[in-house]
Write a protein that holds these residues in place. Structure first.
Motif, PDB file in Angstrom:
ATOM      1  N   ALA A 119       0.827  -1.214   0.000  1.00 25.54           N
ATOM      2  CA  ALA A 119       0.000   0.000   0.000  1.00 25.54           C
ATOM      3  C   ALA A 119       0.857   1.259   0.000  1.00 25.54           C
ATOM      4  N   VAL A 120       1.968   1.231   0.717  1.00 22.26           N
ATOM      5  CA  VAL A 120       2.891   2.372   0.724  1.00 22.26           C
ATOM      6  C   VAL A 120       3.413   2.608  -0.695  1.00 22.26           C
ATOM      7  N   GLU A 121       3.822   1.527  -1.372  1.00 19.62           N
ATOM      8  CA  GLU A 121       4.337   1.653  -2.735  1.00 19.62           C
ATOM      9  C   GLU A 121       3.254   2.137  -3.702  1.00 19.62           C
ATOM     10  N   LEU A 122       2.048   1.582  -3.562  1.00 16.24           N
ATOM     11  CA  LEU A 122       0.952   1.995  -4.443  1.00 16.24           C
ATOM     12  C   LEU A 122       0.589   3.464  -4.226  1.00 16.24           C
ATOM     13  N   LYS A 123       0.637   3.902  -2.979  1.00 17.36           N
ATOM     14  CA  LYS A 123       0.314   5.303  -2.691  1.00 17.36           C
ATOM     15  C   LYS A 123       1.291   6.240  -3.396  1.00 17.36           C
ATOM     16  N   THR A 124       2.566   5.855  -3.494  1.00 18.78           N
ATOM     17  CA  THR A 124       3.539   6.706  -4.196  1.00 18.78           C
ATOM     18  C   THR A 124       3.208   6.834  -5.679  1.00 18.78           C
ATOM     19  N   LEU A 125       2.468   5.853  -6.214  1.00 17.59           N
ATOM     20  CA  LEU A 125       2.025   5.908  -7.612  1.00 17.59           C
ATOM     21  C   LEU A 125       0.695   6.647  -7.764  1.00 17.59           C
ATOM     22  N   GLY A 126       0.091   7.023  -6.642  1.00 18.56           N
ATOM     23  CA  GLY A 126      -1.206   7.683  -6.692  1.00 18.56           C
ATOM     24  C   GLY A 126      -2.376   6.718  -6.799  1.00 18.56           C
ATOM     25  N   VAL A 127      -2.149   5.450  -6.423  1.00 22.49           N
ATOM     26  CA  VAL A 127      -3.209   4.446  -6.467  1.00 22.49           C
ATOM     27  C   VAL A 127      -3.844   4.329  -5.084  1.00 22.49           C
ATOM     28  N   PRO A 128      -5.139   4.634  -4.959  1.00 19.03           N
ATOM     29  CA  PRO A 128      -5.797   4.469  -3.665  1.00 19.03           C
ATOM     30  C   PRO A 128      -5.975   2.994  -3.330  1.00 19.03           C
ATOM     31  N   VAL A 129      -5.867   2.674  -2.044  1.00 20.17           N
ATOM     32  CA  VAL A 129      -5.922   1.295  -1.569  1.00 20.17           C
ATOM     33  C   VAL A 129      -7.067   1.126  -0.583  1.00 20.17           C
ATOM     34  N   LEU A 130      -7.815   0.040  -0.782  1.00 23.13           N
ATOM     35  CA  LEU A 130      -8.798  -0.416   0.190  1.00 23.13           C
ATOM     36  C   LEU A 130      -8.250  -1.699   0.786  1.00 23.13           C
ATOM     37  N   PHE A 131      -7.979  -1.687   2.098  1.00 24.48           N
ATOM     38  CA  PHE A 131      -7.526  -2.906   2.747  1.00 24.48           C
ATOM     39  C   PHE A 131      -8.702  -3.860   2.885  1.00 24.48           C
TER      40      PHE A 131
END
Length: 143
Positions: A69-81
């Protein structure tokens, strides 16, 4: 005709993941990839940025879902756990837009995804689905 929202599912339990993929596609979403490995998820996200990633916290591979999720956030991808570990999801709230605790039904997930995507698109008119915890203060406020 509008382009369907794209989703990335990162889940290591294959049968629930396949059911989730099928239910979300039946609801009109395009699941661009279904993987159990964080490394594969990053390759997919770099290839085509999804509108939302559904990420289990407990994953196999070099990283867990929180690190992903940390890596995806740097790409601007929102995450739902999506997790059976709600306390870990809450502890990692800074890297996700929300959490849906296991067990959940496919219908619960479809409602949660629709709600989050609407909020990400600036539409705050939908009611908060049952069992969805929203973390991201940057999402538009519900009127």
């Amino acid at each position: 005709m509008t382009t369907p929202h794209t989703l990335l599912i990162v889940e290591d339990e294959i049968l629930p993941a396949m059911s989730l993929k099928s239910g979300l596609e039946d609801a009109g979403y395009w699941v661009m990839d279904l993987t159990s490995r964080p490394e594969e998820a990053m390759v997919a996200a770099l290839d085509r940025k999804p509108d939302l990633a559904l990420v289990n916290i407990k994953l196999h591979g070099r990283n867990d879902g929180i690190a992903l999720a940390v890596e995806l956030k740097t790409l601007g991808v929102p995450v739902l756990f999506i997790s059976g570990q709600p306390s870990r999801a809450i502890a990692a709230r800074s890297v996700a837009v929300g959490s849906l605790a296991k067990p959940y039904s496919v219908d619960d997930m479809v409602l949660a995804v629709a709600y989050l995507l609407a909020r990400l698109d600036g539409d705050a008119s939908q009611a908060l689905p049952r069992d969805l915890e929203v973390f991201d203060e940057d999402l538009p406020e519900v009127a």
